[in-house]
Structures are given as C-alpha cells and as structure tokens.
Design an enzyme around this catalytic site. Structure first.
Site, PDB file in Angstrom:
ATOM      1  N   TYR A  99      34.988  46.989  14.444  1.00 35.80           N
ATOM      2  CA  TYR A  99      35.926  46.782  15.587  1.00 35.80           C
ATOM      3  C   TYR A  99      35.007  47.905  15.861  1.00 35.80           C
ATOM      4  N   SER A 100      35.780  49.138  16.101  1.00 33.58           N
ATOM      5  CA  SER A 100      35.509  50.288  17.129  1.00 33.58           C
ATOM      6  C   SER A 100      34.534  50.875  16.819  1.00 33.58           C
ATOM      7  N   LYS A 103      31.499  48.851  19.134  1.00 35.14           N
ATOM      8  CA  LYS A 103      32.270  48.312  20.868  1.00 35.14           C
ATOM      9  C   LYS A 103      31.733  49.947  20.555  1.00 35.14           C
ATOM     10  N   ALA A 149      32.950  39.400  22.487  1.00 31.15           N
ATOM     11  CA  ALA A 149      33.168  39.886  21.150  1.00 31.15           C
ATOM     12  C   ALA A 149      34.184  39.594  20.181  1.00 31.15           C
ATOM     13  N   LYS A 205      47.830  39.015  17.809  1.00 25.32           N
ATOM     14  CA  LYS A 205      48.070  40.839  18.053  1.00 25.32           C
ATOM     15  C   LYS A 205      49.632  40.611  18.939  1.00 25.32           C
ATOM     16  N   LEU A 206      50.120  42.245  18.327  1.00 26.53           N
ATOM     17  CA  LEU A 206      51.211  42.599  18.172  1.00 26.53           C
ATOM     18  C   LEU A 206      52.614  41.901  19.169  1.00 26.53           C
ATOM     19  N   THR A 248      36.496  49.249  24.977  1.00 24.94           N
ATOM     20  CA  THR A 248      37.929  50.297  24.356  1.00 24.94           C
ATOM     21  C   THR A 248      37.883  51.288  24.141  1.00 24.94           C
ATOM     22  N   ASP A 249      39.432  51.402  24.469  1.00 24.81           N
ATOM     23  CA  ASP A 249      39.729  52.587  24.036  1.00 24.81           C
ATOM     24  C   ASP A 249      39.431  53.144  22.826  1.00 24.81           C
ATOM     25  N   GLU A 250      39.150  52.350  21.795  1.00 21.60           N
ATOM     26  CA  GLU A 250      39.189  52.792  21.097  1.00 21.60           C
ATOM     27  C   GLU A 250      37.990  53.929  19.950  1.00 21.60           C
ATOM     28  N   ASN A 307      54.936  51.183  17.967  1.00 21.78           N
ATOM     29  CA  ASN A 307      54.971  49.596  17.904  1.00 21.78           C
ATOM     30  C   ASN A 307      56.535  50.025  17.515  1.00 21.78           C
ATOM     31  N   ASP A 329      30.656  30.883  26.175  1.00 21.94           N
ATOM     32  CA  ASP A 329      31.549  31.279  25.811  1.00 21.94           C
ATOM     33  C   ASP A 329      31.359  30.294  23.990  1.00 21.94           C
ATOM     34  N   SER A 336      37.380  40.530  18.866  1.00 23.11           N
ATOM     35  CA  SER A 336      38.193  41.515  18.962  1.00 23.11           C
ATOM     36  C   SER A 336      39.443  42.458  18.379  1.00 23.11           C
TER      37      SER A 336
HETATM   38  P1  NAD Z   1      39.448  37.163  22.369  1.00 24.84           P
HETATM   39  O1  NAD Z   1      39.380  37.385  21.299  1.00 24.84           O
HETATM   40  O2  NAD Z   1      41.421  37.346  23.120  1.00 24.84           O
HETATM   41  O3  NAD Z   1      38.535  36.245  23.140  1.00 24.84           O
HETATM   42  C1  NAD Z   1      37.060  36.611  23.109  1.00 24.84           C
HETATM   43  C2  NAD Z   1      36.365  35.876  23.274  1.00 24.84           C
HETATM   44  O4  NAD Z   1      34.779  35.549  23.341  1.00 24.84           O
HETATM   45  C3  NAD Z   1      36.920  33.947  22.840  1.00 24.84           C
HETATM   46  O5  NAD Z   1      36.310  33.650  23.617  1.00 24.84           O
HETATM   47  C4  NAD Z   1      35.778  34.256  22.037  1.00 24.84           C
HETATM   48  O6  NAD Z   1      35.500  32.741  21.836  1.00 24.84           O
HETATM   49  C5  NAD Z   1      34.057  34.888  22.930  1.00 24.84           C
HETATM   50  N1  NAD Z   1      33.696  35.145  21.785  1.00 24.84           N
HETATM   51  C6  NAD Z   1      33.422  35.472  20.510  1.00 24.84           C
HETATM   52  N2  NAD Z   1      31.686  35.624  19.948  1.00 24.84           N
HETATM   53  C7  NAD Z   1      31.069  35.090  21.002  1.00 24.84           C
HETATM   54  C8  NAD Z   1      29.966  35.159  21.453  1.00 24.84           C
HETATM   55  N3  NAD Z   1      29.161  34.941  20.009  1.00 24.84           N
HETATM   56  N4  NAD Z   1      29.126  33.701  22.792  1.00 24.84           N
HETATM   57  C9  NAD Z   1      29.903  34.016  23.188  1.00 24.84           C
HETATM   58  N5  NAD Z   1      31.946  34.196  23.395  1.00 24.84           N
HETATM   59  C10 NAD Z   1      31.669  34.650  22.441  1.00 24.84           C
HETATM   60  O7  NAD Z   1      39.571  38.875  22.909  1.00 24.84           O
HETATM   61  P2  NAD Z   1      40.504  39.266  24.080  1.00 24.84           P
HETATM   62  O8  NAD Z   1      41.371  40.465  23.746  1.00 24.84           O
HETATM   63  O9  NAD Z   1      40.139  38.958  25.658  1.00 24.84           O
HETATM   64  O10 NAD Z   1      38.882  40.835  24.856  1.00 24.84           O
HETATM   65  C11 NAD Z   1      37.772  40.389  25.466  1.00 24.84           C
HETATM   66  C12 NAD Z   1      37.277  41.776  25.512  1.00 24.84           C
HETATM   67  O11 NAD Z   1      37.998  43.237  26.100  1.00 24.84           O
HETATM   68  C13 NAD Z   1      36.598  42.664  24.321  1.00 24.84           C
HETATM   69  O12 NAD Z   1      35.411  42.981  24.718  1.00 24.84           O
HETATM   70  C14 NAD Z   1      37.273  43.446  23.929  1.00 24.84           C
HETATM   71  O13 NAD Z   1      36.941  44.185  23.075  1.00 24.84           O
HETATM   72  C15 NAD Z   1      38.097  44.351  25.488  1.00 24.84           C
HETATM   73  N6  NAD Z   1      38.945  45.141  25.206  1.00 24.84           N
HETATM   74  C16 NAD Z   1      40.453  44.301  24.703  1.00 24.84           C
HETATM   75  C17 NAD Z   1      41.524  44.755  24.874  1.00 24.84           C
HETATM   76  C18 NAD Z   1      42.608  44.188  24.429  1.00 24.84           C
HETATM   77  O14 NAD Z   1      43.676  45.002  24.496  1.00 24.84           O
HETATM   78  N7  NAD Z   1      43.182  42.543  23.644  1.00 24.84           N
HETATM   79  C19 NAD Z   1      41.309  46.059  25.217  1.00 24.84           C
HETATM   80  C20 NAD Z   1      40.434  47.062  26.002  1.00 24.84           C
HETATM   81  C21 NAD Z   1      39.321  46.567  25.466  1.00 24.84           C
HETATM   82  O1  DAU Z   2      43.308  49.969  22.210  1.00 22.67           O
HETATM   83  C1  DAU Z   2      42.651  48.453  23.074  1.00 22.67           C
HETATM   84  C2  DAU Z   2      42.898  47.706  21.377  1.00 22.67           C
HETATM   85  O2  DAU Z   2      44.109  46.979  21.611  1.00 22.67           O
HETATM   86  C3  DAU Z   2      41.162  46.132  21.686  1.00 22.67           C
HETATM   87  O3  DAU Z   2      39.937  47.285  21.726  1.00 22.67           O
HETATM   88  C4  DAU Z   2      41.501  45.539  20.793  1.00 22.67           C
HETATM   89  O4  DAU Z   2      40.794  43.694  20.918  1.00 22.67           O
HETATM   90  C5  DAU Z   2      43.007  44.717  20.815  1.00 22.67           C
HETATM   91  O5  DAU Z   2      42.803  43.963  19.885  1.00 22.67           O
HETATM   92  C6  DAU Z   2      44.043  46.392  20.579  1.00 22.67           C
HETATM   93  O6  DAU Z   2      44.379  46.602  18.995  1.00 22.67           O
HETATM   94  P1  DAU Z   2      45.168  47.300  18.754  1.00 22.67           P
HETATM   95  O7  DAU Z   2      44.940  46.965  16.982  1.00 22.67           O
HETATM   96  O8  DAU Z   2      45.974  48.088  18.952  1.00 22.67           O
HETATM   97  O9  DAU Z   2      45.624  45.931  18.547  1.00 22.67           O
HETATM   98  P2  DAU Z   2      46.908  45.262  17.443  1.00 22.67           P
HETATM   99  O10 DAU Z   2      48.060  44.125  18.659  1.00 22.67           O
HETATM  100  O11 DAU Z   2      46.553  44.336  16.761  1.00 22.67           O
HETATM  101  O12 DAU Z   2      48.150  46.160  17.410  1.00 22.67           O
HETATM  102  C7  DAU Z   2      48.078  46.896  18.555  1.00 22.67           C
HETATM  103  C8  DAU Z   2      49.806  48.364  16.603  1.00 22.67           C
HETATM  104  O13 DAU Z   2      50.312  47.331  16.405  1.00 22.67           O
HETATM  105  C9  DAU Z   2      48.745  48.176  15.786  1.00 22.67           C
HETATM  106  O14 DAU Z   2      49.167  50.357  15.524  1.00 22.67           O
HETATM  107  C10 DAU Z   2      48.718  48.111  14.616  1.00 22.67           C
HETATM  108  C11 DAU Z   2      50.555  47.498  14.874  1.00 22.67           C
HETATM  109  N1  DAU Z   2      50.419  46.129  14.815  1.00 22.67           N
HETATM  110  C12 DAU Z   2      50.023  44.707  14.519  1.00 22.67           C
HETATM  111  C13 DAU Z   2      50.780  43.866  13.779  1.00 22.67           C
HETATM  112  C14 DAU Z   2      49.050  42.946  14.086  1.00 22.67           C
HETATM  113  C15 DAU Z   2      51.851  45.855  13.520  1.00 22.67           C
HETATM  114  O15 DAU Z   2      52.013  46.727  12.880  1.00 22.67           O
HETATM  115  N2  DAU Z   2      51.912  44.322  12.431  1.00 22.67           N
HETATM  116  C16 DAU Z   2      51.110  43.248  12.793  1.00 22.67           C
HETATM  117  O16 DAU Z   2      51.608  42.234  12.445  1.00 22.67           O
END
Ligand code: NAD
Ligand code: DAU
Length: 350
Positions: free
Chosen positions: A157-158, A161, A84, A196-197, A131-133, A256, A34, A86
């Site tokens: 981002y998407s 990915k 990633a 995140k939300l 991701t589903d995005e 949301n 990491d 993210s």
């Molecule tokens: P996060 O942002 O919480 O964590 C990302 C981690 O990757 C961090 O620890 C960061 O330090 C590390 N990182 C970033 N750049 C790096 C690099 N160049 N080399 C090594 N490490 C690095 O992300 P998350 O929410 O845990 O998501 C993890 C994975 O799952 C991502 O690939 C994301 O696209 C995918 N994903 C996330 C969600 C979600 O809802 N959070 C849903 C579907 C898929």
């Molecule tokens: O769908 C999977 C994805 O979910 C992952 O691939 C991403 O890594 C992860 O970040 C997440 O993406 P979203 O953009 O859906 O998540 P986020 O929590 O940023 O936002 C969720 C929803 O809430 C989105 O419609 C935007 C909205 N939102 C978000 C924030 C941060 C708000 O209305 N207010 C906010 O302040």
C-alpha cells in the site's frame, strides 16, 4: 466558483470531504467520480444526492476516456484525488489492485489534467491526497516526519502511494502542472469502513466479538479527526504553493492497545454488557512488515496556512463512538455480504 473533480468521494474521507465542501463552499460544483469498490458506498452521500451542485459519476480513475470527458463536460479546474485502495492488510493479501488504482489511476488523472489545462492552468489545482506511511517507520525517540523526511515505504500500500506521490511531483517539475500533495496521518470519524482499527473495535465490541490486536499492541499511530483533515485539504487548495507537499496530522500519538482500551471503557458506560468489553481483547498474529510508529510534524501547515486541528481526541472519539451507535443501519448492511469473506480471510472464524 470552482469546478471540482473529487475522486473516491464515496469512500470514508472522500464522502466526508464532499459534505464538507458543499457545506462550506455552496457556490462550487462538485463532481464525484468513484468506482464503488467494496469501500465505496453511496449511502454515505444520501443527503446530498439531490443537491444541484453535486453530480455522481460511477467509474474508474484508470479510465482515461471517461476522465477526459469529465474534464471537458464539467470544465474541471480543481482535482482532489482520494480514490485509492487504502487498506494495508488487503495490500498484503493482494497488491495488484493497489498498483492499478493508486499508481496507474493517479497517472491517468495527471495526464487528463495536463491535456485539458494545457499551457493555461492559471487558477487550476491538482491536489493529491496521500499518507504519512510513505515515510516508513519511526523509532520511539525519532523526531516526527517532516516534508523533507526521505521516503521509505514498507507495505505494498505505502509503496503504491509513494509511487503516486513521485508521479505527482514529476508532473510539476516536468510539465508545470499546478499540483499539491498532502501526507496525512491516521483518520477516524463517521463513515469509516469497519476494516480499520477504530470502527472495527467499536462494532466488534458492540457485537461481543474478539477485538484483534496485532503483535504486542504497542504500535503507535497519530490520529486526526477526518473533518480536520478536510479543513486541511481546503487550506492547501486555497493557499498552498504548487509543487509543495504538506504534512497533516493530529500531534496525537496513541499505542493501539490504549485506543482499544479507551473505546472499551467508553462503551462500557454507554452500552453496558454482562462483562467489561476489554475482556474481548485478543492478541493475534502481527501484520507482516508492521510499521512500529508514525508521527507527523504539521508545523508547516500551521506556520504557512494557519491550520491546526479543532477536535481534541477526547471530543473526536466521543463523537465517533456516538456516530456508530446512532448509525447501526449503515454498518449492519456493510457487515453482511462480502465483508464476511474478507473478515474470515483476515482473522479466521466467523
Ligand atoms: P476508502 O478505502 O474508504 O475509500 C476509497 C474510495 O476510492 C472508495 O470510495 C472506492 O470506491 C474508491 N475507489 C477505489 N478505486 C477506485 C478507482 N479505480 N476509481 C475511482 N474510485 C476508486 O479510503 P479512505 O480511507 O477514505 O482514503 C482516501 C484517501 O486518503 C486514499 O488515497 C488514502 O491513501 C488517503 N489517506 C487515508 C488515510 C486514512 O486514515 N484513512 C490517511 C491518510 C491518507
Ligand atoms: O497513516 C495513515 C494510514 O492510516 C492511511 O494511509 C491508510 O489508508 C489507513 O488505512 C491507515 O493505515 P493503518 O494501517 O495505520 O490503519 P489500520 O486502521 O489498518 O491500523 C491501525 C493500527 O492498528 C495498525 O498499527 C494496525 C493495528 N490493527 C489494525 C487492525 C485492522 C490491529 O492491531 N488490529 C486490527 O484488526
């Protein structure tokens, strides 16, 4: 016994996965690579740092030499690529790092696996967490995304990915690398960074700060507890067919604004204040290119691998709210420092 290289294991899902794997497969070796960006936090892993089967390596997946050395030293046979950038909002503010890590980083890992495993990849697996995005945005009556839904990414981002998913697919078809890709919906649970939300709303409500809702608040996401995601990845590593992709989701669509109201009403019971938390809800400027709706059809996971979520949203959100209430030390450290600068840029004010 497997030798795992988990990338991004200090982030939200990665650190949940490291815990999950060490608990459920105690005989296996887990190497966590990491870069410790703003989102990586070794405090997430404090309780496993002395586990003899666990090793943390500080470095980037873009560093081919380091990655190659780890493959050699640790005889890696399983890669789980979480690393990633993210966060969609950050990708809008500054996309470059997303291309570097998400695209070039994944390429670097694929090349290291190809070189190290060569023609003898029997029993090896390269699981790419996506991701589903990548599928874009759904209308209100559209069917949920399946594995054959065409890609239509809309944010930097998407798009990054989706690019990485294409690379993974190509390394299977061209080189026969035993890859698997999972496309998951929105995760929630412990150790999620409060940009995140769900964690943002829990923590802002506890601190009596505005709860920012983008646009009309009616964008829909499909929420899954992070532990169910980890079990899904495990099922794909154990039973998935190389070259295939698997959609993982909660069958749990929420607008949301409804999630935010739910969190507010639960916090009113657990931490009553002078006024109802819902009064903190503040509609703000919409996210650029904001996808309207995501929904995952996880039928293939269920049919082929017997996977389905164990958490209901009720039990999952309850556990998550309690986790944030019980772990103030963890999040108060994050909310100081660089987080404040990001918050000011994204939302204005303090
Ligand atoms: P996060 O942002 O919480 O964590 C990302 C981690 O990757 C961090 O620890 C960061 O330090 C590390 N990182 C970033 N750049 C790096 C690099 N160049 N080399 C090594 N490490 C690095 O992300 P998350 O929410 O845990 O998501 C993890 C994975 O799952 C991502 O690939 C994301 O696209 C995918 N994903 C996330 C969600 C979600 O809802 N959070 C849903 C579907 C898929
Ligand atoms: O769908 C999977 C994805 O979910 C992952 O691939 C991403 O890594 C992860 O970040 C997440 O993406 P979203 O953009 O859906 O998540 P986020 O929590 O940023 O936002 C969720 C929803 O809430 C989105 O419609 C935007 C909205 N939102 C978000 C924030 C941060 C708000 O209305 N207010 C906010 O302040």
């Amino acid at each position: 016994m497997k030798h795992l290289l988990v990338t991004g294991g200090a982030g939200f899902i990665g650190s949940n996965f490291v815990h999950y794997w060490l608990n459920n497969h105690p005989q296996d070796r887990v190497v966590n690579l990491d870069a410790l960006t703003y989102a990586g936090n070794l405090e997430n892993l404090k309780d496993v740092e002395d586990d003899p089967n666990y090793r943390f390596v500080h470095g980037s997946i873009c560093d081919g030499e380091l990655v190659g050395r780890l493959f050699e030293e640790e005889q890696i046979d399983t890669v789980v690529n979480f690393a990633a950038e993210s966060h969609v909002d950050r990708s809008i503010l500054g996309p470059e790092e997303f291309i570097r890590t998400n695209v070039h980083g994944t390429f670097t890992l694929l090349e290291a696996a190809r070189k190290h495993w060569g023609g003898d990849a029997d029993g090896c697996r390269f699981l790419h967490v996506s991701t589903d995005e990548v599928y874009g945005s759904l209308g209100p009556d559209d069917p949920a995304f399946t594995e054959s839904t065409p890609f239509a990414p809309n944010s930097p981002y998407s798009a990054s990915k989706a690019s990485s998913d294409h690379l993974v697919r190509a390394w299977f078809h061209t080189y026969g690398l035993p890859v698997l890709t999972t496309n998951c919906s929105n995760n929630y649970g412990p150790w999620q960074f409060p940009e995140k939300l769900i964690p943002l709303v829990i923590l802002n409500a506890l601190e009596d700060k505005p709860l920012p809702i983008y646009g009309d608040g009616l964008n829909i996401r499909d929420w899954l507890h992070v532990e169910d995601h980890c079990r899904g990845i495990d099922a794909v590593i154990q039973g998935g067919t190389p070259g295939e992709t698997y959609n993982i989701g909660g069958c749990n669509e929420w607008a949301n604004i409804d999630i935010v109201k739910l969190v507010c009403s639960r916090l009113d019971e657990l931490r009553p204040g002078a006024r109802p938390k819902a009064e903190l809800i503040t509609y703000v400027k919409d996210r650029l290119g904001h996808d309207r709706r995501y929904a995952i059809d996880a039928g293939k996971m269920q049919r082929e691998l017997g996977w389905q979520p164990r958490y209901t949203f009720e039990t999952g959100i309850e556990q998550t709210i309690h986790w944030y209430l019980d772990n103030e030390e963890w999040w108060s450290r994050i909310r100081d420092g660089a987080y404040r600068d990001y918050y000011r840029t994204q939302y204005g004010g303090a």
